[in-house]
Design an enzyme around this catalytic site. Structure first.
Site, PDB file in Angstrom:
ATOM      1  CE  LYS A 180      -3.945   1.831   2.734  1.00  0.00           C
ATOM      2  NZ  LYS A 180      -4.800   1.536   3.907  1.00  0.00           N
ATOM      3  CB  SER A 234      -8.006   3.258   3.009  1.00  0.00           C
ATOM      4  OG  SER A 234      -7.115   2.703   3.969  1.00  0.00           O
ATOM      5  CB  SER A 281      -8.240   0.178   5.811  1.00  0.00           C
ATOM      6  OG  SER A 281      -8.936   1.390   6.002  1.00  0.00           O
TER       7      SER A 281
END
Length: 616
Positions: free
Chosen positions: A89, A163, A187
């Site tokens: 990420k 996310s 997330s």
């Protein structure tokens, strides 16, 4: 970097860690060609990616990995992730790579690897690219990014979840073997549920946050996405560990169980909310039926404190933590931020220090109620998300629907709990459904071991790859965990016997029944209360039935302290050659004991006593 027109289909799509290990064993000199092919198969136009490794960056990792292999003299035992490609990420640092947190104005080039990245590289893993996210990790939707919305891997009309949207997407499609996300409010779980993959949300502080752009430092955790629970567990142990450079890192106290009991008692919310999504409700009820069918006892608990704590993360003073995390970009260039993210962060300036302390007192009170509610249960099971929404619906209601996604996730880090999101099959409309198991801190391995059994029982497709788990994925024996001691018990500590409570009261978990090597004799000791046997290694011995139990490492000493003479704990050889700790007996006690080796075990001997005819 490969151009779009250069992309090729990868023969490694959907490989699990076991398959990667098999590949390099069969083709030990293919490291460079293999990873180059993986990189060439990835597209820059795929909105799940923000950045792909350049050929030079890939080569630098390969060269370093070859050095590690040479230092190990060709043995890959110290490099369990050798040559395994993974995605990160883009709120985590990789030395020499840009970090954007999905905000171009915020971008910088990292000087060093985040600790978790360094740990994984040291085990042989190779970063192939950085993935898209809801900007500054603010959202559960996967649509709040200037790099584009990440679409659901089963139906592109729907959201991917966020996310950690990009990390979930590339993993679900099998483009990498595992991926890293972060999880503050869910997330690392909601995207797993929306894409039919495993999402392991570790205990706070187990995986270091050094080199990770913060969202809410008190609640952030690096999370793991994988196609199988076993892979997620392996990666978490490779990435985790105490980091003195992270003020919120902490050491595992090794007091928690490493597995759930054979017939666990699991809590379920007394009132479930699905916001009118009947398919999500039906899928969760089906999952509950499956749990019951496999021996799980489900009991409702009052979900009120969980729901109240979940609401605090975005509707209380806790949102000010996000304002602090974003810092200068919000103060100096707010127009550079996603409008929805900016609106959420802006709310933080409305709270005072007094509000923050009140919020912390309320968090502590609700967290205490949650822990009390979970006492006596092995875990809590919830829907990973109560519903899913289309991309268009999120445009119309970006905050409301985001909030709905988090009602079963937002409270977890605030209450210092561990969590594991698991695939639970496909709904009637073809979209994935997921469940999440939640337990106290440091119960990560216990949840993972149960998750492995869950995945085995369902045999679902792996993510969106179209593949299912191969039978050999299920054949591995339960590993001995460094957080516990595996002990063989032979007599009064067996299941159902008088002293078994000395194991269960210390969160020990029964692993299996097996036998010793054929080199032991068993004796019924004289004058012991309750009656106990003694196990002695001797010529002319036989195999003796034992049970293996995993005792949390920190509880092992107090368990041993209760063992009276002439018994003790030593090293025991099993029939399959394994060496474990186990009950042994001092030889002096054998002189007055009865040889019961022929019975093959303590239970059979006791049964013979109970079934003997009564003399008149």
């Amino acid at each position: 970097m490969a151009s779009v027109s250069d992309t090729v289909a990868s023969p490694f799509r959907g490989f699990t860690l076991r398959e990667w290990q098999q590949h390099y064993r069969s083709a030990p000199d293919s490291l460079r060609t293999t990873l180059s092919l993986v990189l060439a198969s990835l597209s820059e136009t795929d909105t799940a990616w923000i950045y792909l490794a350049t050929a030079e960056q890939l080569e630098a990792q390969i060269t370093r990995l070859e050095t590690l292999r040479d230092q190990a003299e060709g043995s890959l035992s110290a490099l369990p992730l050798f040559g395994v490609p993974f995605a990160v990420k883009d709120n985590m640092d990789i030395a020499g790579w840009p970090t954007t947190a999905a905000c171009p104005a915020f971008a910088y080039t990292a000087d060093a690897d985040a600790t978790v990245i360094a740990n994984l590289k040291a085990k042989g893993a190779v970063v192939i690219g950085k993935t898209n996210l809801d900007q500054f990790a603010t959202g559960l939707v996967g649509t709040r990014s200037p790099y584009g919305a990440v679409r659901n891997t089963f139906n592109p009309e729907y959201v991917s979840g966020g996310s950690s949207s990009g990390s979930a997407s590339v993993l679900a499609r099998g483009l990498v073997a595992f991926s890293l996300g972060t999880d503050t409010a869910g997330s690392g779980r909601v995207p797993a549920g929306f894409n039919n993959i495993v999402g392991l949300k570790p205990t706070k502080g187990w995986l270091s946050n050094t080199g990770v752009v913060p969202a809410c430092r008190l609640n952030d955790t690096v999370s793991i996405f994988a196609l199988t629970v076993a892979d997620a567990q392996i990666v978490a142990h490779a990435a985790g560990g105490y980091d003195a450079a992270d003020a919120y890192s902490r050491k595992n106290p090794h007091t928690a169980p490493v597995a759930l009991p054979a017939q666990p008692r699991i809590a379920v919310p007394d009132r479930l909310e699905f916001f009118g999504d009947t398919q999500a409700e039906a899928a969760f009820n089906q999952a509950l039926d499956h749990l019951r069918h496999h021996g799980v006892t489900l009991e409702p608990i009052d979900f009120t404190p969980f729901r109240e704590l979940a609401e605090q993360l975005y509707y209380g003073a806790w949102v000010a933590e996000r304002t602090v995390a974003v810092g200068e970009i919000f103060e100096e260039s707010p127009e550079a931020m996603d409008p929805v993210v900016r609106g959420i962060v802006a709310n933080g300036v409305n709270y005072t220090a007094c509000d923050a302390w009140r919020a912390e007192y309320l968090r502590a009170e609700l967290a205490r109620k949650i822990h009390l509610a979970l006492e006596g249960f092995d875990a809590l099971v919830v829907p990973t998300s109560p519903t899913i929404r289309t991309q268009e619906e999120l445009v119309q209601e970006p905050v409301l629907y985001n909030s709905q996604f988090g009602i079963y996730t937002n409270f977890t880090n605030l209450a210092d709990l561990s969590a594991l999101a698991l695939p639970a099959g496909l709904r009637a409309d073809g979209l994935p459904a997921g469940i999440t198991l939640i337990a106290p801190a440091w119960h990560d391995d216990a949840l993972a071991n149960f998750g492995r059994q869950w995945q085995r029982s369902l045999s679902l497709p792996l993510g969106a790859t179209g593949f299912t788990m191969k039978p050999e994925e299920f054949m591995t024996a339960t590993p001995v965990n460094a957080a516990c001691v595996r002990v063989a018990v032979v007599g009064a500590h067996l299941t159902g016997m008088p002293l078994n409570f000395q194991l269960t009261s210390r969160h020990a978990v029964r692993v299996e029944q097996t036998t010793t090597a054929a080199t032991y004799k068993l004796y019924a000791l004289a004058n012991t209360t309750p009656p106990k046997p003694g196990l002695v290694r001797a010529e002319g011995g036989s195999t003796i039935i034992v049970e293996l139990w995993d005792i949390p490492l920190a509880r092992f000493g107090e368990f041993v302290a209760e063992i009276p003479a002439p018994l003790g704990i030593g090293s025991l050889e099993l029939a399959d050659g394994r060496i474990v700790k186990g009950f042994i007996c001092e030889p002096w006690a054998i002189s007055g004991a009865t040889d019961i080796t022929a019975f093959g075990g303590w239970r059979s001997y006791l049964h013979s006593l109970n079934s003997s005819p009564v003399k008149s």
